[in-house]
Design an enzyme around this catalytic site. Sequence first.
Site, short mmCIF file in Angstrom:
data_model
loop_
_atom_site.label_atom_id
_atom_site.label_comp_id
_atom_site.label_asym_id
_atom_site.label_seq_id
_atom_site.Cartn_x
_atom_site.Cartn_y
_atom_site.Cartn_z
N VAL A 10 0.24 -0.83 0.01
CA VAL A 10 0.09 -0.24 -0.15
C VAL A 10 0.86 1.21 -0.47
O VAL A 10 0.25 2.16 -0.05
CB VAL A 10 -0.87 0.26 1.00
CG1 VAL A 10 -0.06 0.18 2.91
CG2 VAL A 10 -1.70 0.94 1.05
N THR A 11 1.92 0.90 0.52
CA THR A 11 3.15 2.72 0.37
C THR A 11 3.74 2.70 -0.39
O THR A 11 4.53 3.21 -1.08
CB THR A 11 3.96 1.90 1.79
OG1 THR A 11 4.76 1.03 1.10
CG2 THR A 11 2.91 2.34 3.04
N ASP A 14 1.68 1.84 -7.00
CA ASP A 14 0.69 1.50 -7.31
C ASP A 14 -0.44 1.27 -5.77
O ASP A 14 -2.26 2.64 -5.52
CB ASP A 14 0.15 0.12 -7.82
CG ASP A 14 1.17 0.13 -9.59
OD1 ASP A 14 1.49 1.53 -9.45
OD2 ASP A 14 1.34 -0.80 -10.02
N ASP A 59 3.94 -8.77 7.00
CA ASP A 59 4.74 -9.08 5.94
C ASP A 59 4.42 -10.42 5.19
O ASP A 59 4.08 -10.93 5.60
CB ASP A 59 6.14 -9.26 7.24
CG ASP A 59 7.41 -8.96 5.78
OD1 ASP A 59 7.39 -9.69 5.50
OD2 ASP A 59 8.01 -8.19 6.40
N SER A 85 10.42 -4.99 -6.72
CA SER A 85 10.09 -4.44 -7.83
C SER A 85 11.40 -4.56 -8.37
O SER A 85 10.95 -4.33 -10.20
CB SER A 85 8.93 -3.97 -7.90
OG SER A 85 8.72 -2.85 -7.03
N THR A 128 3.79 -8.96 -14.03
CA THR A 128 4.67 -8.33 -15.19
C THR A 128 5.42 -8.69 -16.79
O THR A 128 4.73 -9.55 -17.10
CB THR A 128 5.89 -8.26 -14.32
OG1 THR A 128 6.51 -7.22 -14.45
CG2 THR A 128 6.72 -9.40 -13.82
N GLU A 130 7.01 -8.75 -17.52
CA GLU A 130 9.25 -9.32 -17.36
C GLU A 130 9.05 -10.54 -17.49
O GLU A 130 10.02 -11.15 -17.98
CB GLU A 130 9.82 -8.82 -16.37
CG GLU A 130 10.19 -7.24 -15.98
CD GLU A 130 10.94 -7.03 -16.27
OE1 GLU A 130 12.02 -7.56 -17.08
OE2 GLU A 130 11.09 -5.39 -17.22
N TYR A 152 13.74 -11.77 -11.09
CA TYR A 152 12.35 -10.41 -10.40
C TYR A 152 11.42 -11.44 -11.39
O TYR A 152 10.36 -12.16 -11.38
CB TYR A 152 11.99 -9.20 -11.36
CG TYR A 152 11.10 -9.16 -11.10
CD1 TYR A 152 10.79 -8.60 -10.03
CD2 TYR A 152 11.34 -8.38 -11.75
CE1 TYR A 152 9.38 -7.28 -9.63
CE2 TYR A 152 9.27 -7.92 -12.60
CZ TYR A 152 8.42 -7.23 -11.16
OH TYR A 152 8.07 -6.60 -11.32
N LYS A 156 8.24 -14.13 -10.35
CA LYS A 156 6.83 -13.12 -10.59
C LYS A 156 6.21 -14.38 -11.79
O LYS A 156 5.15 -14.39 -11.94
CB LYS A 156 6.91 -11.97 -11.25
CG LYS A 156 7.02 -10.75 -10.60
CD LYS A 156 6.00 -10.27 -9.72
CE LYS A 156 5.59 -9.68 -9.08
NZ LYS A 156 4.58 -8.80 -8.63
N HIS A 182 4.72 0.94 -15.73
CA HIS A 182 3.80 1.97 -15.40
C HIS A 182 4.50 3.23 -14.55
O HIS A 182 5.10 2.16 -14.10
CB HIS A 182 2.46 1.81 -15.21
CG HIS A 182 2.40 1.15 -14.43
ND1 HIS A 182 3.29 -0.74 -14.14
CD2 HIS A 182 2.36 0.86 -11.96
CE1 HIS A 182 2.95 -1.11 -13.26
NE2 HIS A 182 2.70 -0.97 -11.75
N ARG A 187 7.04 7.36 -8.22
CA ARG A 187 7.58 6.27 -8.82
C ARG A 187 9.27 6.12 -7.84
O ARG A 187 9.99 7.33 -8.28
CB ARG A 187 7.76 6.10 -10.52
CG ARG A 187 8.69 5.05 -10.79
CD ARG A 187 7.89 3.96 -10.25
NE ARG A 187 7.90 2.60 -11.37
CZ ARG A 187 8.07 1.61 -11.73
NH1 ARG A 187 8.13 1.23 -10.31
NH2 ARG A 187 7.93 0.56 -12.38
#
Length: 376
Positions: A10-11, A14, A59, A85, A128, A130, A152, A156, A182, A187
């Site tokens: 949430v921090t 997005d 966590d 990310s 993603t 990626e 990564y 994912k 995005h 960012r």
Amino acid sequence: MAKTALITGVTGQDGSYLSEFLLAKGYEVHGIIRRSSVDYRERIAHLEGTPHFHLHYADMSDSMSLVKLVGKVMPDEIYNLAAQSHVQVSFDAPEFTADVDAVGVLRILEAVRTNHLEKTCKIYQASTSELYGKVEEVPQSETTPFHPYSPYAVAKLYGFWIIKEYREAYNMFCCSGILFNHESERRGETFVTRKISLAAARIAQGKQNCLYLGNLDSLRDWGYAKDYVECMWLILQHNTPEDFVIATGVQHSVREFATLAFHHAGIELRWEGEGINEKGIVASINTALAQAKELKVGDTVVAVSPDFYRPTDVVNLLGDPSKAKHELGWNPQTTSFEQLVELMVAHDMKKVAADDAAAEIRKVNLAEYLEKGVDK
């Protein structure tokens, strides 16, 4: 009754935009944060204290904390945005990346099942582009084969397939949004787009001499994060649980992003050289925007550094958002590439000026403190 949403991550960029979007829709929004002695909540600080926004400590690497929290909140929707990310960091911290980005998804799914919410709780997984990695076709759609090209992306990919497995094995409403790049003024500063917009602002105001980048030829499909969170929500409002590409369908190079960013900071660039020897050189200066007194035509303000090349690099990402457009009614072009870059640079021009003013105030305060002879 108002729906209840639980957001991991949430921090982040997005997470903050999604929180605002869901609150505007009348949701009760609950966010997961990790305990830290350092304040990292600046993106959601304006939401704290509002009646329908709640934060909880948990966590992604602690399954028990997730089980307890899901049982307490009893969410109608979960948006799993939490991840390590940064692609480059995943080469340096592959085990941590796998624990959070891969097994973390499994922990969320099992927390829902443990609390017997399989039939009532919908789950969105932030996947993603990626995943396509060493791309096998252009553009990339929901049917394009995956070829992950970083720790990564591999992590994912597990997240994508475990979502699909639980959807089919347990008939759960869980979906992946395959997000292409995005960006926004929120960012993180280590990501290439924000690194560029900040550097352009700093160079224009005399706070930095040169920006160092990696592969300038890398091609990306860049959209505005604020637009993309709407598509995340639409995916969970769809009649059936499905996976969707979230992209603009328009592609640009890192070089193009840098050229446009410097333009909005008042600096026109020309490019010379090739590969590792390529440079962005000042062609002209709009002195109404660029205030750096020492900056002059002919200065090199962008250079290539081998330090920013990855062991394996994805160079050609272009999403096909046709399915999201037709089935969800989502508009991927609400904010154009040009508008996105302008928004980011305008924000960072103000940020650099404000940071400079704040630094001057701190200097004055320190000088006054020392002048008074206070015991140090």
